[in-house]
Design a protein around this motif. Structure first.
Motif, PDB file in Angstrom:
ATOM      1  N   SER A 151     -20.630 -15.057 -74.851  1.00 36.91           N
ATOM      2  CA  SER A 151     -21.740 -14.247 -75.889  1.00 36.91           C
ATOM      3  C   SER A 151     -23.093 -15.074 -75.726  1.00 36.91           C
ATOM      4  O   SER A 151     -23.149 -16.176 -75.810  1.00 36.91           O
ATOM      5  CB  SER A 151     -21.335 -13.950 -77.174  1.00 36.91           C
ATOM      6  OG  SER A 151     -21.860 -13.657 -77.966  1.00 36.91           O
ATOM      7  N   SER A 205     -23.994 -11.739 -84.517  1.00 34.93           N
ATOM      8  CA  SER A 205     -23.121 -12.353 -85.142  1.00 34.93           C
ATOM      9  C   SER A 205     -23.147 -13.943 -84.809  1.00 34.93           C
ATOM     10  O   SER A 205     -22.841 -14.903 -85.967  1.00 34.93           O
ATOM     11  CB  SER A 205     -21.706 -11.704 -85.321  1.00 34.93           C
ATOM     12  OG  SER A 205     -21.631 -10.347 -85.736  1.00 34.93           O
ATOM     13  N   LYS A 206     -23.087 -14.118 -83.601  1.00 34.11           N
ATOM     14  CA  LYS A 206     -23.013 -15.593 -83.004  1.00 34.11           C
ATOM     15  C   LYS A 206     -24.125 -16.392 -83.581  1.00 34.11           C
ATOM     16  O   LYS A 206     -24.088 -17.440 -84.193  1.00 34.11           O
ATOM     17  CB  LYS A 206     -22.999 -15.785 -81.684  1.00 34.11           C
ATOM     18  CG  LYS A 206     -22.647 -16.980 -80.972  1.00 34.11           C
ATOM     19  CD  LYS A 206     -22.510 -17.012 -79.569  1.00 34.11           C
ATOM     20  CE  LYS A 206     -22.364 -18.358 -78.866  1.00 34.11           C
ATOM     21  NZ  LYS A 206     -22.019 -18.410 -77.542  1.00 34.11           N
ATOM     22  N   SER A 256     -23.651 -17.092 -87.173  1.00 34.07           N
ATOM     23  CA  SER A 256     -22.770 -18.135 -87.617  1.00 34.07           C
ATOM     24  C   SER A 256     -23.317 -19.357 -87.305  1.00 34.07           C
ATOM     25  O   SER A 256     -23.093 -20.448 -87.952  1.00 34.07           O
ATOM     26  CB  SER A 256     -21.610 -17.786 -86.728  1.00 34.07           C
ATOM     27  OG  SER A 256     -20.431 -18.817 -86.696  1.00 34.07           O
ATOM     28  N   TRP A 261     -16.357 -15.797 -76.986  1.00 35.05           N
ATOM     29  CA  TRP A 261     -17.567 -16.560 -77.660  1.00 35.05           C
ATOM     30  C   TRP A 261     -18.453 -17.104 -76.768  1.00 35.05           C
ATOM     31  O   TRP A 261     -19.503 -17.477 -76.859  1.00 35.05           O
ATOM     32  CB  TRP A 261     -16.659 -17.630 -78.653  1.00 35.05           C
ATOM     33  CG  TRP A 261     -17.722 -18.583 -79.422  1.00 35.05           C
ATOM     34  CD1 TRP A 261     -18.124 -19.613 -78.894  1.00 35.05           C
ATOM     35  CD2 TRP A 261     -18.462 -18.052 -80.736  1.00 35.05           C
ATOM     36  NE1 TRP A 261     -18.983 -20.363 -79.854  1.00 35.05           N
ATOM     37  CE2 TRP A 261     -19.107 -19.385 -80.855  1.00 35.05           C
ATOM     38  CE3 TRP A 261     -18.359 -16.992 -81.481  1.00 35.05           C
ATOM     39  CZ2 TRP A 261     -19.805 -19.416 -82.006  1.00 35.05           C
ATOM     40  CZ3 TRP A 261     -19.120 -17.269 -82.746  1.00 35.05           C
ATOM     41  CH2 TRP A 261     -19.813 -18.450 -82.914  1.00 35.05           C
ATOM     42  N   LEU A 272     -22.289  -8.841 -81.093  1.00 33.06           N
ATOM     43  CA  LEU A 272     -21.508 -10.120 -80.895  1.00 33.06           C
ATOM     44  C   LEU A 272     -22.906 -11.198 -80.760  1.00 33.06           C
ATOM     45  O   LEU A 272     -22.715 -12.405 -81.610  1.00 33.06           O
ATOM     46  CB  LEU A 272     -20.755 -10.302 -79.517  1.00 33.06           C
ATOM     47  CG  LEU A 272     -19.534  -9.398 -79.637  1.00 33.06           C
ATOM     48  CD1 LEU A 272     -18.737  -9.724 -78.421  1.00 33.06           C
ATOM     49  CD2 LEU A 272     -18.785  -9.507 -80.965  1.00 33.06           C
ATOM     50  N   ARG A 319     -18.287 -15.709 -88.089  1.00 35.75           N
ATOM     51  CA  ARG A 319     -17.255 -15.870 -86.938  1.00 35.75           C
ATOM     52  C   ARG A 319     -16.296 -14.829 -87.010  1.00 35.75           C
ATOM     53  O   ARG A 319     -15.896 -14.327 -86.116  1.00 35.75           O
ATOM     54  CB  ARG A 319     -16.688 -17.431 -87.090  1.00 35.75           C
ATOM     55  CG  ARG A 319     -15.895 -17.774 -86.002  1.00 35.75           C
ATOM     56  CD  ARG A 319     -16.627 -17.436 -84.503  1.00 35.75           C
ATOM     57  NE  ARG A 319     -15.522 -17.658 -83.494  1.00 35.75           N
ATOM     58  CZ  ARG A 319     -15.490 -18.682 -82.855  1.00 35.75           C
ATOM     59  NH1 ARG A 319     -15.945 -19.839 -82.763  1.00 35.75           N
ATOM     60  NH2 ARG A 319     -14.462 -18.447 -81.499  1.00 35.75           N
ATOM     61  N   PHE A 350     -17.621 -11.822 -85.681  1.00 37.15           N
ATOM     62  CA  PHE A 350     -17.485 -11.851 -84.327  1.00 37.15           C
ATOM     63  C   PHE A 350     -16.301 -11.722 -83.571  1.00 37.15           C
ATOM     64  O   PHE A 350     -16.003 -10.809 -82.685  1.00 37.15           O
ATOM     65  CB  PHE A 350     -17.897 -13.356 -83.647  1.00 37.15           C
ATOM     66  CG  PHE A 350     -18.295 -13.451 -82.565  1.00 37.15           C
ATOM     67  CD1 PHE A 350     -19.397 -13.366 -81.780  1.00 37.15           C
ATOM     68  CD2 PHE A 350     -16.984 -13.823 -81.686  1.00 37.15           C
ATOM     69  CE1 PHE A 350     -19.577 -13.394 -80.260  1.00 37.15           C
ATOM     70  CE2 PHE A 350     -17.137 -13.966 -80.255  1.00 37.15           C
ATOM     71  CZ  PHE A 350     -18.403 -13.732 -79.555  1.00 37.15           C
TER      72      PHE A 350
END
Length: 372
Positions: free
Chosen positions: A141, A166-167, A170, A138, A163, A211, A214
């Motif tokens: 990323s 998605s991050k 989120s 995380w 990723l 999350r 991810f």
């Protein structure tokens, strides 16, 4: 002395022929005065019966050339002949309107060709990936899609891209949840508190969902990333193929409607008599719809394209001219909107009328085929 018995039997048969149609009202029969529109037969059986009565009347006539008999006989025979004849009712304007819809479906299907080929190429590339380490945390990323058009060229590229997206989603959901949580803490009305609480819960669920997405991809090794990429690409490929197939199927259905419309567009006269009211209504709708479509399209076509230049006048007396880019842009948008509205009305009216006429004439065509 005038012979009042001349052609009496024949005239009675002509009177029976005039009463053949089911449109004739009982009051008209009693008064022996039938409106000309009600004499027209509405079925094949009534048409044949009327023709048979006319044939009997001619055979029974003492003097077929007697003016009284001849005038009535010719009038009724014209009705019979018209009723037994097929008449072309299909309209080129309607065909053009529906053909435009078919063309739009065709272009829509064709537009998916590049997407389908690209997804197929991506699948081939993904299957040929070279195994590698794809570990990304995380913290490591990036945030947001990196905009790399080659994100599918390797497992690492794919994982970095997905990723990061998605991050981003989120973190945006977390920020929105915090914002609404602050509003909830400071809300003074029950309605606002209820609304803010709903959005806090919504964005908290969104944050957790992104999350989780991810974490799912981050935990995958090379094979897992490759499967993820294949599954997503296959999903988009299937979606594009479904859209293309739907567009082409709709195009074929529209073309079939045109064919059905032309095929059923040669009804017998007695069919036209039966659908006289419907045809009058559809004719009014067609004229009104095409008039409105023409007004919209014509107005858009004739509308001014370039806006007048803006003239700046200064205190020292000199002037400067500047193109009104915003005004021209609005003119272009207005022209396009009006022309599109005109085309939509034209196509909609055409499809509506064609469908009613085509499917309305289908039962009679089926009866014709069974009788032949």
């Amino acid at each position: 002395m005038e012979n009042n018995t001349l052609n009496q039997e024949a005239l009675l048969l002509l009177e029976q022929a005039a009463y053949t149609s089911s449109l004739v009202k009982e009051k008209e029969r009693q008064n022996r005065d039938v409106e000309i529109e009600h004499i027209y037969p509405v079925t094949r059986e009534e048409t044949l019966k009327m023709a048979d009565l006319l044939s009997q009347a001619y055979e029974a006539a003492d003097d077929p050339e007697d003016p009284e008999f001849r005038e009535r006989y010719d009038q009724l025979m014209d009705i019979v002949l018209w009723s037994k004849t097929k008449h072309r009712t299909w309209n080129w304007a309607l065909i053009v309107g529906v053909a435009i819809l078919a063309a739009l479906f065709f272009l829509g299907g064709r537009s998916k060709k590049d997407d389908i080929e690209r997804n197929k190429m991506m699948l081939r590339t993904i299957k040929a990936w070279t195994p590698c380490d794809t570990t990304i945390t995380w913290e490591e990323s990036k945030v947001g899609a990196v905009g790399d058009t080659n994100y599918y060229k390797s497992a690492v590229n794919w994982k970095v891209y997905q990723l990061a997206e998605s991050k981003r989603l989120s973190m945006e959901a977390a920020k929105s949840a915090a914002d609404y949580r602050h509003r909830l803490d400071t809300a003074t009305t029950k309605e606002n508190k209820k609304a803010y609480k709903h959005w806090v819960e919504h964005y908290e669920e969104r944050e957790a969902e992104m999350r989780s997405r991810f974490d799912d991809l981050a935990s995958r090794d090379f094979k897992g990333v490759q499967k993820h990429a294949q599954d997503r690409t296959k999903h988009f490929l299937k979606s594009h193929q479904s859209s293309r197939n739907f567009a082409f199927i709709m195009m074929l259905l529209v073309l079939a409607l045109i064919g059905l419309y032309i095929w059923t567009g040669y009804p017998y006269g007695y069919e036209l008599t039966r659908t006289r009211t419907r045809d009058k209504i559809l004719s009014w709708i067609r004229k009104a719809g095409f008039w409105l479509a023409g007004i919209c399209f014509g107005t858009g076509l004739a509308a001014k394209l370039f806006a007048d230049d803006i003239i700046w006048k200064y205190s020292d007396g000199h002037t400067e001219t500047e193109s009104d880019v915003a005004g021209t842009a609005m003119n272009v948008i207005w022209k396009i909107v009006l022309m599109v509205v005109g085309i939509v009305i034209f196509v909609s009216v055409s499809v509506f009328i064609m469908a009613i006429e085509a499917f309305g004439g289908l039962p009679e065509k089926i009866r014709e085929l069974k009788a032949s």
